[in-house]
Scaffold this motif. Structure first.
Motif, PDB file in Angstrom:
ATOM      1  N   PRO A   9      33.654   2.560  93.223  1.00  0.00           N
ATOM      2  CA  PRO A   9      33.529   3.406  92.032  1.00  0.00           C
ATOM      3  C   PRO A   9      34.638   4.439  91.958  1.00  0.00           C
ATOM      4  N   VAL A  10      35.061   4.745  90.728  1.00  0.00           N
ATOM      5  CA  VAL A  10      36.042   5.798  90.531  1.00  0.00           C
ATOM      6  C   VAL A  10      35.338   7.143  90.685  1.00  0.00           C
ATOM      7  N   ILE A  11      35.843   7.991  91.531  1.00  0.00           N
ATOM      8  CA  ILE A  11      35.200   9.262  91.817  1.00  0.00           C
ATOM      9  C   ILE A  11      35.767  10.348  90.901  1.00  0.00           C
ATOM     10  N   HIS A  12      34.882  11.055  90.264  1.00  0.00           N
ATOM     11  CA  HIS A  12      35.264  12.145  89.375  1.00  0.00           C
ATOM     12  C   HIS A  12      35.297  13.433  90.181  1.00  0.00           C
ATOM     13  N   ALA A  13      36.486  14.001  90.361  1.00  0.00           N
ATOM     14  CA  ALA A  13      36.614  15.246  91.102  1.00  0.00           C
ATOM     15  C   ALA A  13      36.121  16.397  90.239  1.00  0.00           C
ATOM     16  N   PRO A  14      35.255  17.244  90.771  1.00  0.00           N
ATOM     17  CA  PRO A  14      34.743  18.351  89.951  1.00  0.00           C
ATOM     18  C   PRO A  14      35.867  19.315  89.586  1.00  0.00           C
ATOM     19  N   PRO A  15      35.933  19.747  88.346  1.00  0.00           N
ATOM     20  CA  PRO A  15      36.969  20.693  87.903  1.00  0.00           C
ATOM     21  C   PRO A  15      36.636  22.107  88.361  1.00  0.00           C
ATOM     22  N   LEU A  16      36.917  22.392  89.616  1.00  0.00           N
ATOM     23  CA  LEU A  16      36.440  23.631  90.222  1.00  0.00           C
ATOM     24  C   LEU A  16      36.964  24.879  89.514  1.00  0.00           C
ATOM     25  N   ALA A  18      37.777  25.472  86.345  1.00  0.00           N
ATOM     26  CA  ALA A  18      37.053  25.759  85.108  1.00  0.00           C
ATOM     27  C   ALA A  18      35.612  26.154  85.386  1.00  0.00           C
ATOM     28  N   LEU A  19      34.971  25.473  86.338  1.00  0.00           N
ATOM     29  CA  LEU A  19      33.574  25.764  86.638  1.00  0.00           C
ATOM     30  C   LEU A  19      33.411  27.152  87.256  1.00  0.00           C
ATOM     31  N   LEU A  20      34.240  27.484  88.212  1.00  0.00           N
ATOM     32  CA  LEU A  20      34.083  28.769  88.880  1.00  0.00           C
ATOM     33  C   LEU A  20      34.409  29.925  87.943  1.00  0.00           C
ATOM     34  N   ARG A  21      35.315  29.713  87.010  1.00  0.00           N
ATOM     35  CA  ARG A  21      35.534  30.753  86.001  1.00  0.00           C
ATOM     36  C   ARG A  21      34.301  30.908  85.108  1.00  0.00           C
ATOM     37  N   GLN A  22      33.685  29.774  84.786  1.00  0.00           N
ATOM     38  CA  GLN A  22      32.480  29.821  83.940  1.00  0.00           C
ATOM     39  C   GLN A  22      31.375  30.634  84.610  1.00  0.00           C
ATOM     40  N   TYR A  23      31.278  30.508  85.946  1.00  0.00           N
ATOM     41  CA  TYR A  23      30.207  31.192  86.675  1.00  0.00           C
ATOM     42  C   TYR A  23      30.667  32.485  87.337  1.00  0.00           C
ATOM     43  N   ALA A  24      31.946  32.832  87.185  1.00  0.00           N
ATOM     44  CA  ALA A  24      32.487  34.012  87.858  1.00  0.00           C
ATOM     45  C   ALA A  24      32.121  34.000  89.336  1.00  0.00           C
ATOM     46  N   ALA A  25      32.350  32.840  89.964  1.00  0.00           N
ATOM     47  CA  ALA A  25      31.927  32.642  91.354  1.00  0.00           C
ATOM     48  C   ALA A  25      33.084  32.694  92.341  1.00  0.00           C
ATOM     49  N   GLY A  26      34.187  33.295  91.956  1.00  0.00           N
ATOM     50  CA  GLY A  26      35.301  33.433  92.875  1.00  0.00           C
ATOM     51  C   GLY A  26      36.197  32.207  92.889  1.00  0.00           C
ATOM     52  N   SER A  27      36.968  32.093  93.959  1.00  0.00           N
ATOM     53  CA  SER A  27      37.892  30.972  94.129  1.00  0.00           C
ATOM     54  C   SER A  27      37.372  30.034  95.203  1.00  0.00           C
TER      55      SER A  27
END
Length: 425
Positions: A9-16, A18-27
């Protein structure tokens, strides 16, 4: 498909980024795949702000953002009642589902803990497990009316979906206000280096990628989920028609015979298929009637969806199959997974302690449990999802579960009265 030619299967790498900016969860510092599970993808994420569980809702049957947001509201209200769950974190816009590039994600706090099979639980812990599931069912009845009302839906509205199909989500109408838990659509962006070192190795991630297909109930857990419980809503249909099962057995036997050279799995599969056909011929007149009383259930309660810490449940996770179904059947299915021994027999002493505690906590009577035992027994007798994955999809990830799961159907048929007594006595 020949087993040697199954595509990776082709693995979809999470767009970290964009996601971490959305949650203000740091780097992001590290992002490692969590290996259990066949439906969705999970990642152990460490950032400059702390540790998290990042969930990629990948399975097409359960990835609807509206349904995910509904699950999130349910778990938050369960947490308010003291049920051990891990509600997701809200993003900067107050929403708990982030849709990036057409993929739905949720960020949860990381819960330290481990999984325990029934063989690792004392009898007292088995009773607490049954009580916990009973509390879940009773608590869902309290919270889901309000959860469904936020989406303008009746909490008891029956599903029109057929067996194994998820009903279509009901979108919010024009002008419906969003509340915490609704989705956030952002553009998919990839930070430099995001796919190098901070996302899962493709070989590991493949183990968490489930092909889009219907799933049968035999051997729920990391290798299976009941298609009868897929999606939200009730499934009032009767149990499987043995005529259909006989046709399926013949089709699978042809697949087994066509594999050359035969291996040990082929030999066991052939033996179990012939054995099951004989059992169905003998018990075809025991097809159950329609299901019993329904209520909101977790939908996938098994050892890999329950985290223990210091001997006690720390969090019930993976609420993707939250829906309205016969409650007692979930209790029976869960026991089949927790308390099955490798030889395919149940630890009936532990089942009895678990079931008594469940009945007290859920307010379920012996007759309700007896009917559920009969329906789940029939379900297992007619189900071959592991063999369908193996022979029709070339997917062997559930193969290790097949020996015990297939033996359980035979043992259960022989010990039917003892099993029923363990759940009702």
């Amino acid at each position: 498909m020949p087993r040697s030619s199954v595509p990776i299967p082709v693995i979809h790498a999470p767009p970290l980024g964009a996601l971490l900016r959305q949650y203000a969860a740091g780097s992001a510092l590290t992002c490692d795949p969590v290996e259990q599970g066949l439906l969705n993808r999970g990642y152990r994420l460490r950032t400059t702000h702390g540790r998290y569980f990042l969930k990629h809702h990948f399975d097409p049957e359960t990835a609807d953002p509206v349904a995910i947001a509904r699950q999130h509201r349910a778990t938050q209200r369960l947490a308010d009642l003291g049920v051990p769950v891990a509600p997701p974190l809200a993003g900067t816009d107050g929403r708990t589902v982030a849709v990036v590039g057409g993929h739905a994600y949720a960020l949860h706090p990381w819960i330290d803990g481990g999984h325990r099979h029934g063989g690792q639980l004392t009898t007292e812990q088995c009773a607490r497990l049954g009580a916990l599931l009973g509390v879940v069912h009773a608590s869902l009845e309290r919270v889901m009316e309000r959860v469904m009302a936020t989406q303008g839906r009746s909490p008891s509205k029956p599903s029109t979906a057929g067996p194994g199909r998820a009903p279509e989500a009901t979108p919010a109408g024009p002008g419906t206000p969003h509340e915490a838990g609704d989705t956030a659509e952002t553009r998919e962006t990839h930070e430099p280096g995001e796919a190098n070192g901070r996302t899962p190795d493709s070989r590991q991630g493949a183990r968490d990628t489930a092909p889009a297909m219907t799933r049968g109930p035999e051997g729920d857990g990391p290798g299976g989920h009941s298609e009868a419980r897929a999606g939200e809503g009730t499934d009032p249909a009767r149990g499987a028609d043995p005529a259909d099962t006989f046709a399926l057995i013949d089709r699978l036997l042809a697949r087994v015979r066509s594999h050359r050279p035969p291996d040990a799995f082929d030999e066991l599969a052939r033996h179990r298929l012939l054995e099951r056909r004989a059992l169905l011929e003998k018990h075809a007149d025991r097809r159950p009637p329609q299901g019993g009383s329904v209520g909101w259930v977790h939908g996938d309660f098994h050892p890999f969806n329950l985290l223990y810490r210091d001997g006690e449940p720390a969090a019930i996770v993976d609420w993707d199959r939250l829906g309205v179904h016969p409650r007692a059947e979930e209790a029976v299915r869960a026991a089949m997974i927790f308390f099955v021994r490798p030889v395919g027999a149940l630890d009936l002493a532990k089942v009895r302690a678990y079931a008594r505690a469940y009945r007290r906590a859920a307010g379920a009577g012996p007759a309700e449990l007896a009917a559920a035992v009969h329906r789940v027994w029939w379900e297992r007798l007619n189900d071959f999802w592991m063999l369908r994955w193996h022979y029709e999809r070339g997917d062997t990830r559930a193969d290790t579960q097949f020996p015990a799961a297939s033996a359980l159907a035979v043992w259960w048929t022989r010990e039917y009265d003892a099993v029923c007594e363990a759940f009702t006595g």
